[in-house]
Design a protein around this motif. Structure first.
Motif, short mmCIF file in Angstrom:
data_model
loop_
_atom_site.label_atom_id
_atom_site.label_comp_id
_atom_site.label_asym_id
_atom_site.label_seq_id
_atom_site.Cartn_x
_atom_site.Cartn_y
_atom_site.Cartn_z
N SER A 313 -40.09 -12.11 -19.53
CA SER A 313 -38.89 -12.32 -20.33
C SER A 313 -38.73 -13.79 -20.71
N GLN A 314 -39.00 -14.69 -19.77
CA GLN A 314 -38.89 -16.13 -20.05
C GLN A 314 -39.90 -16.57 -21.11
N GLY A 318 -36.39 -14.56 -23.66
CA GLY A 318 -35.28 -13.89 -23.00
C GLY A 318 -35.18 -12.40 -23.29
N ARG A 357 -34.26 -18.22 -24.60
CA ARG A 357 -33.04 -17.40 -24.76
C ARG A 357 -32.74 -17.01 -26.20
N SER A 358 -33.67 -17.23 -27.12
CA SER A 358 -33.42 -16.88 -28.53
C SER A 358 -33.40 -15.37 -28.75
N ARG A 360 -32.31 -13.13 -26.30
CA ARG A 360 -31.49 -12.49 -25.27
C ARG A 360 -30.70 -11.34 -25.89
#
Length: 485
Positions: A313-314, A318, A357-358, A360
């Motif tokens: 995910s990182q 995200g 986090r773009s 998420r």
């Protein structure tokens, strides 16, 4: 009168000869259909849950058709439409069991309207483009009935006046009429309500027993839930719970680590990718005991798996990596961990420039039997494990906004679906309304909306399953296609 009497006697004699020349026993029919069973058996579609379910349902209906043909004095005649996913044959294999591919398959639909086993077997094999040569070794006339040239085996075709005079039904006219009349929901319920009610009443004591056993075991072991992967009958499910209950009595110490977990009865034992305890229905207590003893190790592997999902995910801005039981093959925890680990190593080496986090709020699932990424109507990305990192990056960027819109639409659709199920259950006084996993929410919504426009007193107290076919299950559940007419 003597003329017609003579013709009638002659017809009976010739028909007897035809039946004798085309006799096929139930055992012979099963043997003759071996190539067909190897091509469509659900166990070979483990990686394709939707196709597996379609074949399971069609096999149930086919078995019912074959059983009816073998009943003494069976006369009723209803064409039965079936759909199967048939595995493609390997070109250079001589072994029946090994001659089918596990990757390629095609959909085949056909209608059975034959009245004897041999014609039915030939129809099935010919419809699926499977050889009929092996039937020559059986003690029957195995020439395909559509190509028969022998006078003895050619159906007798009397003048229309013969049927008018004797009152006998013209088989050609009966067949044409049956094929012209499309099955409607009302007509099917008229024909099958009595049978379903009878089966449902017979199953009620077992249903109560199932609920009792499930409640007692869940309470005793403090389980979150007890489920079944496949649509086994009530008696089969009770037997599985009795078996688990005996293990609890004999070895209570091995079940101390199951608190808060879900137990799923399925085809193999282990722990699933979703973290559920799988108990193989063909395994004995010894195998189940080993699974319960290994639970601490499974829990450690599950923690490593969750950490791996976070790392992926990182690397992908995200986006959340999820596993969806209803849409993905049933994988063990070990199999899913290997898939995630392989995908993570590929991503780490490629160093894709996703902004932290773009992405998420977005979701993705991994599949090993696809080659191109796709976006599901429910908003999650389906990503092949072999996907090229650059292609993956471009696809996610291009579809991100559409994915967010689909996720929002999914939430609205799920609310609408639940409301319609509740309204339909109450309106028709159903005991239960549910759908098969292969029926989408959009299909269920369409089905329920149209049901609510009808007056259906037949459904009171029934269990109604929305499926792709018409059928009455062994415990009295009514199955209707979502796109019923």
């Amino acid at each position: 009168t003597l003329y017609y009497f003579t013709r009638l006697c002659l017809e009976k004699i010739l028909l007897q000869c035809i039946l004798q020349s085309r006799t096929l026993s139930g055992a012979d029919a099963i043997n003759a259909l071996r190539p067909f069973y190897f091509a469509v058996h659900p166990d070979f579609f483990g990686q394709h849950p939707k196709e597996r379910e379609v074949n399971e349902n069609s096999l149930k209906r086919l078995n019912g058709y074959l059983e009816n043909l073998q009943k003494p004095g069976f006369r009723s005649f209803k064409p039965t439409q079936l759909t199967f996913y048939v595995r493609e044959r390997e070109p250079n294999s001589s072994n029946v069991q090994e001659s089918f591919s596990t990757s390629g398959f095609r959909a085949v639909s056909f209608t059975l309207h034959t009245r004897d086993l041999l014609s039915t077997v030939l129809d099935i094999l010919n419809s699926c483009s499977l050889s009929t040569e092996h039937i020559q070794s059986l003690n029957v006339n195995a020439q395909p009935h559509k190509e028969e040239k022998s006078t003895l085996n050619r159906p007798i075709k009397w003048d229309k006046t013969y049927y008018s005079f004797t009152g006998f039904k013209d088989p050609e006219e009966e067949l044409e009429q049956a094929q012209r009349v499309e099955t409607t929901l009302i007509s099917w319920l008229d024909d099958n309500e009595a049978s379903a009610v009878k089966k449902l009443k017979k199953s009620l004591p077992l249903r109560k027993e199932l609920e009792r056993l499930k409640f007692e075991l869940s309470d005793q072991l403090q389980l979150s839930d007890i489920r079944w992967q496949r649509s086994w009958g009530i008696a089969h499910r009770c037997s599985q719970l009795h078996s688990l209950g005996r293990l609890v009595q004999q070895r209570p110490e091995v079940l101390k680590n199951v608190k808060g977990r879900t137990v799923v009865f399925t085809d193999r034992s282990g722990m699933s990718a979703a973290g559920h305890i799988m108990l193989g229905t063909m395994d004995v207590h010894h195998h189940w005991t080993k699974i319960f003893e290994r639970l601490p190790n499974y829990y450690k592997l599950q923690k490593r798996l969750l950490l791996l999902e976070d790392r992926i995910s990182q690397l992908l801005g995200g986006i959340q990596v999820i596993y969806m039981e209803e849409l993905q093959p049933l994988l063990t925890l070990e199999e899913y961990y290997e898939t995630l680990d392989s995908f993570y190593n590929k991503l780490r080496d490629s160093r894709l420039p996703f902004h932290p986090r773009s992405l998420r709020g977005l979701q993705m699932i991994l599949e090993s039997d696809r080659y191109a990424p796709s976006l599901h109507e429910f908003g999650h990305f389906t990503i092949p494990t072999v996907c090229d990192p650059a292609t993956l990056q471009w696809f996610i960027f291009a579809k991100a906004q559409e994915a967010r819109e689909n996720l929002k639409r999914k939430e609205e659709m799920m609310i609408t679906e639940k409301e319609l199920i509740d309204t339909s259950t109450e309106r028709f006084s159903l005991d239960r309304l549910y759908k098969e996993p292969s029926v989408s929410s959009a299909q269920m919504i369409d089905c329920c909306k149209r049901l609510l426009e009808e007056s259906l007193p037949y459904l009171q107290g029934m269990h109604l399953c929305i499926s792709h076919f018409y059928s009455v299950l062994q415990d009295g559940d009514l199955c209707i296609p979502w796109n019923w007419k």
